[in-house]
Design a protein around this motif. Structure first.
Motif, short mmCIF file in Angstrom:
data_model
loop_
_atom_site.label_atom_id
_atom_site.label_comp_id
_atom_site.label_asym_id
_atom_site.label_seq_id
_atom_site.Cartn_x
_atom_site.Cartn_y
_atom_site.Cartn_z
N MET A 170 9.03 3.93 70.97
CA MET A 170 8.77 3.48 70.00
C MET A 170 7.57 3.82 69.41
SD MET A 170 7.00 -0.10 71.30
CE MET A 170 8.00 -0.40 71.65
N ALA A 171 7.38 4.24 67.97
CA ALA A 171 6.52 4.39 67.38
C ALA A 171 5.38 3.49 67.50
CB ALA A 171 6.97 4.41 65.52
N LYS A 172 3.94 4.46 67.52
CA LYS A 172 2.25 3.69 67.52
C LYS A 172 2.12 3.04 66.43
CE LYS A 172 -1.56 4.01 69.41
NZ LYS A 172 -2.36 4.95 70.91
N HIS A 173 1.64 1.62 66.03
CA HIS A 173 1.12 1.29 65.56
C HIS A 173 -0.27 1.56 65.23
CE1 HIS A 173 0.20 -1.62 62.32
NE2 HIS A 173 -1.25 -1.70 62.65
N SER A 174 -0.53 1.96 64.12
CA SER A 174 -1.76 2.82 63.37
C SER A 174 -2.52 1.89 62.75
CB SER A 174 -1.91 4.43 63.04
OG SER A 174 -3.12 5.46 63.53
N VAL A 175 -4.04 2.66 62.54
CA VAL A 175 -4.95 1.79 61.64
C VAL A 175 -5.84 2.99 61.24
CG1 VAL A 175 -6.96 -0.03 61.67
CG2 VAL A 175 -4.46 -0.60 62.55
N PRO A 176 -5.99 2.62 60.18
CA PRO A 176 -6.67 3.58 59.33
C PRO A 176 -8.25 3.91 60.02
CG PRO A 176 -5.26 3.15 57.54
CD PRO A 176 -5.61 2.33 58.48
N LEU A 177 -8.97 4.99 60.86
CA LEU A 177 -9.69 5.23 60.93
C LEU A 177 -11.41 4.04 59.99
CD1 LEU A 177 -12.06 6.06 63.69
CD2 LEU A 177 -12.01 8.24 62.86
N SER A 178 -11.08 4.27 59.04
CA SER A 178 -12.03 4.27 58.16
C SER A 178 -12.18 2.27 58.48
CB SER A 178 -12.49 3.85 56.22
OG SER A 178 -10.26 3.54 56.81
N LYS A 179 -10.82 1.71 58.90
CA LYS A 179 -10.57 0.23 58.73
C LYS A 179 -11.14 -0.34 60.70
CE LYS A 179 -8.05 -4.16 59.32
NZ LYS A 179 -9.14 -4.22 59.58
N ARG A 180 -11.40 0.87 61.00
CA ARG A 180 -11.55 0.28 62.73
C ARG A 180 -12.82 0.61 62.25
NH1 ARG A 180 -7.71 5.06 64.22
NH2 ARG A 180 -6.10 4.13 64.52
N GLN A 181 -13.68 1.50 62.27
CA GLN A 181 -15.18 1.38 62.01
C GLN A 181 -15.71 -0.26 61.47
OE1 GLN A 181 -17.59 4.17 63.54
NE2 GLN A 181 -18.83 2.18 62.61
N ARG A 182 -15.05 -0.82 60.24
CA ARG A 182 -15.63 -1.76 60.06
C ARG A 182 -15.02 -2.85 60.97
NH1 ARG A 182 -12.26 0.23 55.51
NH2 ARG A 182 -10.76 -1.07 55.55
N HIS A 221 -17.58 -14.49 78.19
CA HIS A 221 -16.01 -14.13 78.44
C HIS A 221 -15.92 -12.55 78.28
CE1 HIS A 221 -14.69 -18.52 78.43
NE2 HIS A 221 -15.07 -17.83 80.01
N GLU A 222 -15.53 -12.17 79.37
CA GLU A 222 -14.58 -10.51 78.46
C GLU A 222 -13.77 -10.58 77.52
OE1 GLU A 222 -14.41 -7.33 81.70
OE2 GLU A 222 -16.48 -7.51 81.74
N ILE A 223 -13.61 -10.02 76.35
CA ILE A 223 -12.70 -9.78 75.59
C ILE A 223 -12.91 -8.34 75.98
CG2 ILE A 223 -12.18 -10.09 73.14
CD1 ILE A 223 -14.31 -12.37 73.49
N ASN A 224 -11.52 -7.97 75.92
CA ASN A 224 -10.42 -6.35 75.17
C ASN A 224 -9.85 -6.55 73.70
OD1 ASN A 224 -11.63 -4.85 77.76
ND2 ASN A 224 -9.85 -6.86 78.73
N TYR A 225 -10.98 -5.56 73.54
CA TYR A 225 -9.98 -5.67 72.05
C TYR A 225 -9.96 -4.13 71.88
CZ TYR A 225 -9.92 -5.53 66.73
OH TYR A 225 -8.83 -5.06 65.46
N TYR A 226 -7.98 -4.38 71.28
CA TYR A 226 -7.67 -2.42 70.86
C TYR A 226 -7.39 -2.62 68.72
CZ TYR A 226 -6.97 -3.21 75.44
OH TYR A 226 -6.61 -3.11 76.92
N PRO A 227 -8.70 -2.06 68.19
CA PRO A 227 -8.40 -2.12 67.08
C PRO A 227 -7.03 -1.67 66.45
CG PRO A 227 -10.31 -1.28 68.10
CD PRO A 227 -9.32 -1.97 68.92
N THR A 228 -6.10 -0.60 66.95
CA THR A 228 -5.10 0.67 66.67
C THR A 228 -3.61 -1.60 66.65
OG1 THR A 228 -4.92 0.87 68.89
CG2 THR A 228 -5.93 1.91 67.17
N SER A 229 -4.18 -1.97 67.19
CA SER A 229 -2.49 -3.04 67.55
C SER A 229 -3.47 -4.60 67.09
CB SER A 229 -1.99 -2.85 69.02
OG SER A 229 -3.18 -3.60 69.84
N GLU A 230 -4.70 -4.39 67.43
CA GLU A 230 -5.16 -5.71 66.31
C GLU A 230 -5.30 -6.89 67.69
OE1 GLU A 230 -5.02 -6.68 62.72
OE2 GLU A 230 -6.05 -5.70 61.70
N LYS A 231 -4.54 -6.26 68.91
CA LYS A 231 -4.50 -7.11 69.81
C LYS A 231 -5.67 -7.82 71.08
CE LYS A 231 0.27 -6.88 70.76
NZ LYS A 231 1.21 -6.18 71.54
#
Length: 74
Positions: A1-13, A42-52
């Motif tokens: 399964m390929a891992k979805h990736s987001v550019p580092l510049s988007k993660r920083q924004r 409430h605690e929130i966990n955010y994963y920018p690479t998948s936007e989940k």
């Protein structure tokens, strides 16, 4: 399964947008996992690479939805 990736510049924004809420950023590790505390306490966990993100045991998808939720509870 390929891992979805987001550019580092988007993660920083994304990270910069979360800082605007003056939330408690608990972690921002090499896996780009951000744990923060919403104004509701409430605690929130955010994963920018998948936007989940997870809140109270439920999973949601989309950074825009996370920002919308945080705007509603602020």
């Amino acid at each position: 399964m390929a891992k979805h990736s987001v550019p580092l510049s988007k993660r920083q924004r994304d990270f910069d947008q979360l800082e605007a809420f003056s939330l408690d950023i608990k972690s921002f590790n090499e896996l780009y996992h951000i744990r923060l505390t919403a104004p509701t306490g409430h605690e929130i966990n955010y994963y920018p690479t998948s936007e989940k993100w997870q809140r109270m045991g439920r999973w949601y998808k989309g950074f825009g939805d996370l920002i919308e939720y945080l705007n509603e509870v602020s």
